[in-house]
Design a protein around this motif. Structure first.
Motif, PDB file in Angstrom:
ATOM      1  N   THR A 758       0.864  -1.311   0.059  1.00 42.52           N
ATOM      2  CA  THR A 758      -0.038  -0.036  -0.022  1.00 42.52           C
ATOM      3  C   THR A 758       0.909   1.104  -0.065  1.00 42.52           C
ATOM      4  OG1 THR A 758      -1.742  -1.121   1.299  1.00 42.52           O
ATOM      5  CG2 THR A 758      -1.901   1.170   1.302  1.00 42.52           C
ATOM      6  N   GLY A 767      -5.400   4.062   0.433  1.00 36.81           N
ATOM      7  CA  GLY A 767      -5.511   2.537   0.238  1.00 36.81           C
ATOM      8  C   GLY A 767      -4.999   2.099  -0.967  1.00 36.81           C
ATOM      9  N   SER A 826      -6.902   0.078  -6.021  1.00 36.30           N
ATOM     10  CA  SER A 826      -7.436   0.730  -4.991  1.00 36.30           C
ATOM     11  C   SER A 826      -8.432  -0.175  -3.964  1.00 36.30           C
ATOM     12  CB  SER A 826      -8.131   1.950  -5.422  1.00 36.30           C
ATOM     13  OG  SER A 826      -8.632   2.703  -4.142  1.00 36.30           O
ATOM     14  N   ALA A 827      -8.246  -0.091  -2.613  1.00 35.76           N
ATOM     15  CA  ALA A 827      -9.245  -0.704  -1.769  1.00 35.76           C
ATOM     16  C   ALA A 827     -10.483   0.078  -1.604  1.00 35.76           C
ATOM     17  CB  ALA A 827      -8.535  -1.106  -0.289  1.00 35.76           C
ATOM     18  N   ASN A 856     -13.926  -1.893  -5.678  1.00 37.88           N
ATOM     19  CA  ASN A 856     -12.834  -1.819  -4.748  1.00 37.88           C
ATOM     20  C   ASN A 856     -12.005  -3.266  -5.049  1.00 37.88           C
ATOM     21  OD1 ASN A 856     -15.706  -3.182  -3.700  1.00 37.88           O
ATOM     22  ND2 ASN A 856     -14.105  -4.229  -2.326  1.00 37.88           N
ATOM     23  N   ASN A 966     -10.143  -7.275   6.471  1.00 35.46           N
ATOM     24  CA  ASN A 966      -9.049  -6.635   6.338  1.00 35.46           C
ATOM     25  C   ASN A 966      -7.863  -7.239   7.281  1.00 35.46           C
ATOM     26  OD1 ASN A 966      -6.947  -4.854   5.434  1.00 35.46           O
ATOM     27  ND2 ASN A 966      -7.658  -3.136   6.939  1.00 35.46           N
ATOM     28  N   LEU A 975      -5.670  -0.641   3.646  1.00 29.07           N
ATOM     29  CA  LEU A 975      -6.883  -1.057   3.558  1.00 29.07           C
ATOM     30  C   LEU A 975      -7.028  -2.194   2.684  1.00 29.07           C
ATOM     31  CD1 LEU A 975      -8.495   2.385   3.196  1.00 29.07           C
ATOM     32  CD2 LEU A 975      -8.191   1.073   5.302  1.00 29.07           C
ATOM     33  N   THR A 977      -6.579  -5.488   2.258  1.00 29.00           N
ATOM     34  CA  THR A 977      -5.817  -6.587   2.569  1.00 29.00           C
ATOM     35  C   THR A 977      -6.036  -7.840   3.167  1.00 29.00           C
ATOM     36  OG1 THR A 977      -3.794  -4.841   2.571  1.00 29.00           O
ATOM     37  CG2 THR A 977      -3.191  -7.256   2.958  1.00 29.00           C
TER      38      THR A 977
END
Length: 996
Positions: A758, A767, A826-827, A856, A966, A975, A977
């Motif tokens: 990240t 994120g 991107s989260a 997401n 997460n 974020l 992950t």
């Protein structure tokens, strides 16, 4: 003679008063003619009132001058009735308030009708909060537009990530301020012992069955009154209260189960042995010393269909002077993962007493005792799920000597669920007591004392049979937190002609005290002595005492004149956490106009435009972040000493968020359709970040205000009363939100890295994932040679062989290195929302809620280990069967190899980034309400049977357990992950609600 005249005057006056103060009677019914029990009847402009009885009938003595009644009942439109003839027997029909325009909600420090709101406020009923199995305060917020709710993992009592209109901070909190019955409560994670990336949920101490309603304040005009803690929104929780009328006794109980939604398909014993032959050139027994006759399915051994139950008993009632609500609750929630469990005992007492026309007293008190049994979690080789995925299936559950089987330092999954002991015990009191004195009917003074006291303890025992300790370990910790709030308010609520005005000024004083202790002792003589005094080695002993104060002054003003609404507020906060910039000032203002205030505009019952702007702050940085700190432990031989542990920054100041909001509220077709639209821009400045400094100072960074961030978004809520008939009703509510986040400034625009992959960088959203971009798999040596020819100094990818990943050369220099990394995902979702349907036919009810999150990504770090095909860990079936073995085998999985030759395939890349968009049938319930005439003979007023489910079906392309979790818990920036994180469970339960 004068005395006789005086007596006549008194008698005549009394007769006149008798004539003027007439007793009237009436009956209140709904559109179907059904009597409404407990409807409120109030003489306008007075405190004189009553409630209807079981037949909907009321009797009321109207004082002199009273000429109108105000009739109100929850779920129905408030009605004003002219008193024409005192001899009349009034029959009043209330119409359904289908979309809640006359519903009264709490905004700031004042109640207001929903149709009079000019800020951005979402409401969730207590009934909707409790539809989810194992419900919490946070889980119910999923139904509010613009609120993203993510449970970090699936363990009962686990923490949540709540984001209201996006992320606004990097190092300070991103959680909204939670206020329970006017008390800003302590939130966050109290645990001091890590079990992977996960924490506990402080708000799990609040029994959701006691919640009447939740309001989410989102724009600055509604949140500015909360000042320095409101940059991330404010969640107002109102618990249930008594209503005048007969005493109601209600009992509810549910019983059901949690279960794993799906397993990850890992190789069995035979497949693992074949994998080892390819990887090491010999079978698992020869190469690794493992028993090839064993085949353990670790997931089946540690997951089960485990029971959950909730029980709630409540008593409520009262009269016009005194109203009460009391409850007792017991919840026992076992997770799908064996050994996880959350138990909660709760009690509540709420009292409201009108001592006289001048004096009112209120009292709210909630107590909770909880016991959270936790296990080692994700990002952790000792976690139960971690080892269930990675530990080879050829390892036995138990060895011949009875000990737990293991290999390569990984924990035995069964041992992790059976013998590891970690209990988090909480005793908590949240309450307040207030007294209100009415100088006049319009002007009042109020004093209130609030408290939130948390006593949190952790007791952990790791026996010698676990891999995480050689000789056993004991950990005990305590975390005691107390918040005291003194609040003094003066309020005016009156009208001048057609203008209604309400205003409040006040002073609020808050004090927080924290005391923490922690000790760890190692080396126990045996597992039969799980006590600290039996340990040989006191490894760690620490403790501290912290605290802060907040001194605040507030002022608010609200005006309503013929559909024109104006609100303004200002809060001044002085915090002990800051030095040179102790005081912050947070204004908010909003205006709106309802074009349908005096009647319909075509088919529209409401057409209201509104706009607001204001500022809020964020002071959640820790108590002493601005000050230089010194710590003990710097001893020289036997001489104790201290050393500086932190540089101070006395110029540190608040993170400040400035927000503009524009909105439109519509209601049409007799309020059968309602719509709310909002557009907002949130700019956060003076982000508190760690600024690099010369290491000659003895430190690498100092905390400073060195960043900015922007959130822009659109929200919509649509409510449709599809069918409204005597026997059949159907209501649909759709919520949707779009949010765009962007970091606009960092120190020297220097990016920062977090988590596994990240990166925080200017111009990108929080994120964002950063790594190499894959370009398929090399199928032959000719492809490798062609790439190597692009640079004369070195190979394109050093050591590449057929079957390895090829990466995109972003800067076209003919080599792959860190300079070729780019943003790969991107989260943060693009769109979030849900669809809620409620249907009823006679006594039958059916409800279901679909939740969605679109756009997401998740960085699936599980694939680096379970699909790396380069180590002793057990691979997934799809990776083993799909591994590249010869030209033409595809681009999904690399070759099976190891050592340095596998380095190319281990690099952070978009190989691990997956689309985590999903649509989920979050809740569904089917219930039946028995008719009252069938119950009266047995002394029961209501009876409802139901069956409900949570997380029933999920539609997603994400390959692992759960797209919502997460690994890094409540991290602000790392974020989306997933690394061996416990997924959410599917829950099914049956229940009974009975009223007396």
């Amino acid at each position: 003679m004068d005395r006789i005249k005086l007596l006549l005057v008194v008698l005549l006056s009394g007769c006149f008063a008798v004539i003027q103060a007439q007793a009237i009677t009436g009956k209140i019914i709904d559109d179907d003619g059904t009597p409404l029990i407990g409807a409120s009847v109030l003489v306008e402009g007075t405190t004189t009132g009553t409630v209807t009885d079981i037949d909907g009938v009321f009797t009321l003595t109207v004082p002199e001058g009273g000429d109108r009644l105000i009739i109100s009942y929850t779920g129905f439109e408030t009605q004003t009735v002219e008193l024409t003839d005192p001899d009349d027997d009034y029959e009043i029909t209330l119409s359904d308030d289908a979309i809640g325009l006359d519903e009264v909600v709490v905004v700031g420090y004042s109640p207001v009708r929903r149709k009079d709101i000019v800020g951005a406020v979402s409401s969730v009923s207590g009934e909707d909060v409790n539809r989810e199995a194992g419900a919490t305060v946070q889980s119910g917020l999923r139904q509010a537009a613009g609120v993203v709710v993510q449970q970090s993992n699936g363990a009962p009592g686990a923490g949540y990530n709540i984001r209201v209109r996006g992320v606004t901070s990097v190092n300070a909190s991103n959680e909204p301020l939670f206020v329970v019955d006017g008390v800003p409560v302590i939130a966050g994670d109290f645990s001091q012992q890590g079990v992977g990336g996960q924490g506990t949920n402080a708000l799990a101490d609040i029994n959701p069955a006691d919640i009447e309603s939740i309001e989410v304040l989102k724009d600055a005009s509604t949140t500015a009154i909360y000042g320095s803690r409101a940059a991330n929104g404010v969640v107002l929780i109102t618990t249930k209260s008594g209503k005048a009328g007969r005493t109601n006794i209600n009992f509810s109980t549910t019983y059901g189960f949690n279960e794993l939604i799906k397993e990850v398909d890992v190789v069995d014993g035979i497949q693992y042995n074949e994998y080892v032959k390819e990887r090491y050139g010999a079978d698992a027994n020869t190469a690794l010393g493992l028993d090839t006759t064993v085949s353990s399915n670790w997931q089946e051994l540690i997951f089960d269909r485990n029971p959950i139950t909730t029980n709630q008993l409540s008593v409520s009632g009262g009269d016009q002077k005194t109203k009460f609500y009391g409850s007792l609750g017991y919840d026992d929630l076992q997770g799908a993962l064996n050994g996880t469990r959350f138990k909660r005992y709760s009690g509540r007492l709420n009292l409201d007493h009108t001592a006289s026309d001048k004096l009112a007293i209120n009292f709210n008190l909630g107590y909770t005792n909880s016991n959270n049994k936790r296990l080692q979690g994700d990002n952790n080789i000792y976690g139960a799920l971690s080892s269930a995925i990675l530990l080879p299936p050829v390892v036995p559950i138990r060895n011949e000597d009875g000990s737990y089987g293991s290999a390569f330092g990984l924990e035995n999954p069964v041992a992790a669920t059976e013998v590891y002991e970690n209990r988090a015990l909480t005793n908590r009191i949240i309450g307040n007591a207030g007294i209100t004195y009415f100088l006049t009917e319009s002007f009042s003074l109020k004093a209130k004392l609030g408290v939130d006291n948390v006593n949190y303890r952790e007791n952990i025992f790791e026996p010698r049979s676990l891999q995480s300790t050689a000789q056993g370990q004991i950990v005990e910790s305590s975390n005691v937190r107390t918040r005291l709030i003194n609040e003094y308010l003066a309020s005016y609520n009156g009208s001048f002609g057609g203008t209604s005005i309400s205003s409040t000024i006040g002073a609020i004083f808050q004090r927080d005290d924290v005391r923490r202790n922690y000790f760890q002792t190692d080396d126990l003589p045996s597992d039969n002595f799980p006590s600290a005094d039996a340990a040989a080695t006191p490894a760690t002993v620490v403790g501290d005492r912290l605290g802060s104060t907040l001194q605040s002054y507030i002022a608010s003003f609200n005006m309503n004149n013929a559909g024109l609404y104006i609100t303004a507020s200002l809060r001044a906060d002085g915090s002990s956490r800051f030095v040179n910039d102790k005081w912050g000032y947070f204004p908010g203002i909003a205006a709106g106009y309802n074009f349908a205030n005096d009647g319909k505009v075509g088919q529209f019952d409401q057409v209201k435009i509104r706009a607001s702007i204001g500022q809020t702050g964020n002071n959640n940085i820790g108590d002493f972040a601005t000050r230089p700190l010194f710590a003990g432990g710097a001893s020289y031989l036997t001489t104790p000493g201290i050393s500086q542990s932190q540089l101070g920054n006395p110029d540190l100041k608040w993170e400040t968020t400035t927000q503009f909001n524009a909105g439109l509220d519509l209601a049409l077709l007799d309020s059968r359709i309602g719509a709310t639209f909002d557009f907002y821009i949130k700019n956060t400045d003076d982000l508190i970040l760690n600024r690099p400094i010369p290491t000659t100072s003895g430190f690498g960074t100092v905390v400073a205000n060195v960043g900015s961030m922007r959130n822009t978004g659109v929200e919509a809520t649509l409510t449709f009363v599809n069918v409204q008939e005597p026997d059949f009703n159907w209501t649909t509510t759709l919520t949707g939100a779009y949010n765009k986040n962007e970091v606009t400034e960092l120190f020297n625009d220097q990016p920062q890295d977090f988590g596994f992959a990240t990166r925080l960088a200017v111009g990108e959203p929080v994120g964002s994932f950063f790594g190499l971009e894959t370009d398929g798999i090399y199928q032959n040596q000719a492809e490798i040679d062609a790439d190597n020819a692009r640079n004369d100094d070195r190979d394109f990818i050093v050591g590449a062989q057929p079957g390895d990943f090829r990466f995109v050369d972003q800067n076209n220099d003919g080599i792959i290195n860190d300079d070729d990394r780019t943003f790969i995902g991107s989260a943060l979702p693009d769109f979030t929302g849900g669809v809620d349907n409620k249907l009823s036919y006679k006594g039958l009810e059916f409800q279901f809620f679909l939740q969605f999150s679109l756009g997401n990504d998740v960085y699936n770090n599980n694939l680096a280990f379970a699909e790396g095909l380069n180590s002793v860990f057990a691979p997934t079936v799809r990776a083993y069967e799909g591994a590249w073995r010869e030209e033409g085998d595809g681009d999904d999985f690399p070759r099976i190899t190891g050592g340095q030759s596998a380095d190319n395939n281990r690099q952070d890349s978009d190989r691990y980034v997956e689309d985590a968009s999903f649509v989920r049938l979050k809740t569904a319930s089917l219930g039946y309400n028995f008719e009252e005439n069938l119950l009266q003979n047995v002394g029961i007023s209501s009876l409802r049977l139901f069956v409900s489910g949570t997380n029933l079906i999920t539609w997603t392309d994400y390959s692992w357990f759960d797209p919502e979790v997460n690994t890094f818990g409540d991290s602000n920036v790392a974020l989306g992950t997933d690394f061996l994180t416990l997924p959410q469970s599917r829950s099914v339960q049956v229940g009974l609600n009975v009223g007396f």
